[in-house]
Write a protein that holds these residues in place. Structure first.
Motif, PDB file in Angstrom:
ATOM      1  N   VAL A  74       0.846  -1.198   0.000  1.00  0.00           N
ATOM      2  CA  VAL A  74       0.000   0.000   0.000  1.00  0.00           C
ATOM      3  C   VAL A  74       0.882   1.248   0.000  1.00  0.00           C
ATOM      4  N   GLU A  75       1.867   1.276   0.886  1.00  0.00           N
ATOM      5  CA  GLU A  75       2.691   2.489   0.987  1.00  0.00           C
ATOM      6  C   GLU A  75       3.502   2.738  -0.288  1.00  0.00           C
ATOM      7  N   ARG A 116       0.916   4.702  -4.625  1.00  0.00           N
ATOM      8  CA  ARG A 116       0.179   5.915  -4.253  1.00  0.00           C
ATOM      9  C   ARG A 116      -1.345   5.824  -4.432  1.00  0.00           C
ATOM     10  N   TRP A 138      -3.194   4.796  -1.308  1.00  0.00           N
ATOM     11  CA  TRP A 138      -3.145   5.599  -0.082  1.00  0.00           C
ATOM     12  C   TRP A 138      -4.550   6.106   0.268  1.00  0.00           C
ATOM     13  N   PRO A 139      -4.794   6.325   1.567  1.00  0.00           N
ATOM     14  CA  PRO A 139      -6.090   6.898   1.954  1.00  0.00           C
ATOM     15  C   PRO A 139      -6.268   8.287   1.351  1.00  0.00           C
ATOM     16  N   VAL A 179      -8.897  10.142   2.553  1.00  0.00           N
ATOM     17  CA  VAL A 179      -9.644  10.842   3.605  1.00  0.00           C
ATOM     18  C   VAL A 179      -8.897  10.610   4.910  1.00  0.00           C
ATOM     19  N   ARG A 180      -9.396  11.218   5.985  1.00  0.00           N
ATOM     20  CA  ARG A 180      -8.697  11.068   7.268  1.00  0.00           C
ATOM     21  C   ARG A 180      -8.648   9.630   7.727  1.00  0.00           C
ATOM     22  N   ARG A 181      -9.686   8.884   7.483  1.00  0.00           N
ATOM     23  CA  ARG A 181      -9.640   7.467   7.801  1.00  0.00           C
ATOM     24  C   ARG A 181     -10.398   6.726   6.711  1.00  0.00           C
ATOM     25  N   GLY A 182      -9.720   5.842   6.012  1.00  0.00           N
ATOM     26  CA  GLY A 182     -10.360   5.108   4.935  1.00  0.00           C
ATOM     27  C   GLY A 182      -9.309   4.572   3.994  1.00  0.00           C
ATOM     28  N   SER A 183      -9.744   3.823   3.008  1.00  0.00           N
ATOM     29  CA  SER A 183      -8.823   3.231   2.052  1.00  0.00           C
ATOM     30  C   SER A 183      -9.554   2.994   0.748  1.00  0.00           C
ATOM     31  N   HIS A 193     -11.934  -1.248   8.834  1.00  0.00           N
ATOM     32  CA  HIS A 193     -12.266  -0.892   7.461  1.00  0.00           C
ATOM     33  C   HIS A 193     -12.988  -2.070   6.804  1.00  0.00           C
TER      34      HIS A 193
END
Lengths: 305, 305
Positions: free
Chosen positions: A67-68, A71, A74-75, A77-81, A106
């Motif tokens: 994931v990292e 790109r 990457w999320p 939003v503040r919390r999400g995927s 999630h």
């Protein structure tokens, strides 16, 4: 005309243990540690039909690194995927362990066969992924029928997938040792433009699935071992490639020979073991597969079909 | 005089999920993705008394990355590893999952309490670590008594360890919800020179273990959350720090206040959650803990005791 194509990101191309492998000092691994050969994460592919919602083929133990390194995953939003779910090709630890790393509330859809699901549900650790209704949404993965992958709340993804049985064997940690067709599958992903990715990162033979491989415009195939006796010759194991449920690349019944004449425009090996000489771009084995129309998939590769 | 000192390598300093966390877009995680704050792997420490044989405190899901990032943990032969075994502080997925990544026929000793062992043995995936006699050698970790850690073939390591009960709770994937003293422990490692590392990367309170913390010359303590309501304030969770079995750093009953006056020459926070403001070296919270004699452990840090 706005026909949708599929965008694929190759997240990893190594077999179990990754490359380098933690306890291996073979020349390939030693060279990877010196930076002479590129390190590889464990095999997985991400796919999207709308540049926004992604499904991953297999949940590798490297999934958080993947994931990292990618790109679009990457999320936003503040919390999400942007990850909506997974399609599992079997129950191997190397293909499912990543689920346990994604347990931060999630929702995820998980497509797998009944055999794989039954085996996974024996694992009490999965309880941490079922803390609330809808956190892990199990979806059946039929063999032979094309389905559209849906997110955990039934959101359409536009990704059409078809599983096909591939010769394999159930993992050691599953109950029962008898092989069933749902124990190990390959996945075909079709775009509306007519392109087809066929992903068969683990198969013990090519013959039984050659009809499936013929449908591919892009093929990602099991490239674990170059030769049938690779581990035995190197004194790193007692079992042959086929005993470990992987067709070798070379040899009379190897994948190069058995895939001769496949129409796919792009043929790539993935799930490559740390001992495989094709990891070295300057090896004669790599030259041979390139001559025969193949290449080696690379981590981070982007493919459009 | 050739008194042995202990060499420690901090392999990871992040709480569960690592830093950045795959599905978190908070300002800390966003800055880590931009390279403005250093990324951190999940908490673990490696220790050796002879610069050759290593034990790891906890088996994090990042263990293979941690090996590759730590040259003394690289194989020194064609197949093998300087890692002799693990000491587990509890059965959290974040502290045991790494065992499943080290299944390439390398014998390992695993020290843990009876509670943790019983919980882990419920997991069928562990069968892959018990393929041959002596692959995984379970060793009991008594509470209160100092023992010498022995390798899988009873090789002496020269590392003396003592576990102490720390307030915590059993993980969700373990049977039974009642807390037992063996569910969660801190570890003290003593060198012949009289130095002592105390590692308590997860504890719900300081009071009950303050006598153990007083023995430390180097202290690595749970720094998951800065404040009791960190996740609630950020709307990223519903539970308080203590409800998640982590004492917060700040506040009247926080670890800074309760550890005032501890004699340790070096006091470091580890197991730091991605939301914790101390991840930013320029934050007022970091300045406050430095003023009070503490620091933040860093991945790759080398400590001698």
């Amino acid at each position: 005309m706005s026909e949708m194509s599929l965008e694929l990101r190759v997240l990893g191309t190594a077999a179990g243990g990754g490359f380098p492998q933690w306890n291996c000092g073979c020349s390939n691994c030693a060279r990877a540690r010196l930076g002479e050969l590129p390190a590889r994460l464990q095999d997985s592919v991400a796919v999207t039909a709308n540049a926004s919602d992604w499904f991953l083929l297999n949940a590798s133990p490297d999934v958080t690194r993947q994931v990292e390194a990618t790109r679009p995953l990457w999320p936003r939003v503040r919390r999400g995927s942007p990850i909506r779910g997974f399609v599992l090709t079997n129950g191997d630890i190397d293909h499912v362990l990543g689920l346990l790393l994604l347990r931060e509330n999630h929702p995820l859809a998980v497509y797998c066969t009944a055999e794989v699901r039954a085996g996974l549900l024996e694992n009490p650790m999965l309880r941490t992924l079922m803390r609330f209704e809808g956190q892990l949404v199990w979806r059946s993965l039929p063999i032979g029928d094309e389905i559209e992958l849906l997110g955990p709340a039934d959101e359409r993804s536009g990704i059409r997938a078809r599983a096909f049985a591939a010769p394999g064997k159930p993992p050691l940690h599953f109950p029962g040792a008898a092989w069933a067709p749902g124990d190990n599958v390959g996945i075909e992903l079709a775009s509306e433009q007519g392109g087809r990715l066929v992903y068969a990162s683990g198969t013990a033979a090519v013959g039984p699935i050659v009809g499936d491989l013929e449908r591919a415009s892009v093929l990602l195939l099991d490239g674990t071992f170059w030769s049938e006796t690779e581990l035995i010759e190197r004194e790193l194991g007692a079992r042959s490639a086929r005993e470990m449920a992987h067709v070798p690349i070379s040899g009379r019944d190897g994948s190069l020979a058995r895939c001769e004449g496949l129409p796919a425009g792009r043929k790539l090996f993935t799930h490559i073991n740390n001992t495989n000489p094709i990891l070295d771009p300057r090896s004669p084995e790599r030259a041979e597969l390139v001559t025969r129309g193949w290449d080696v998939a690379e981590d981070g590769m982007r493919l459009l079909i």
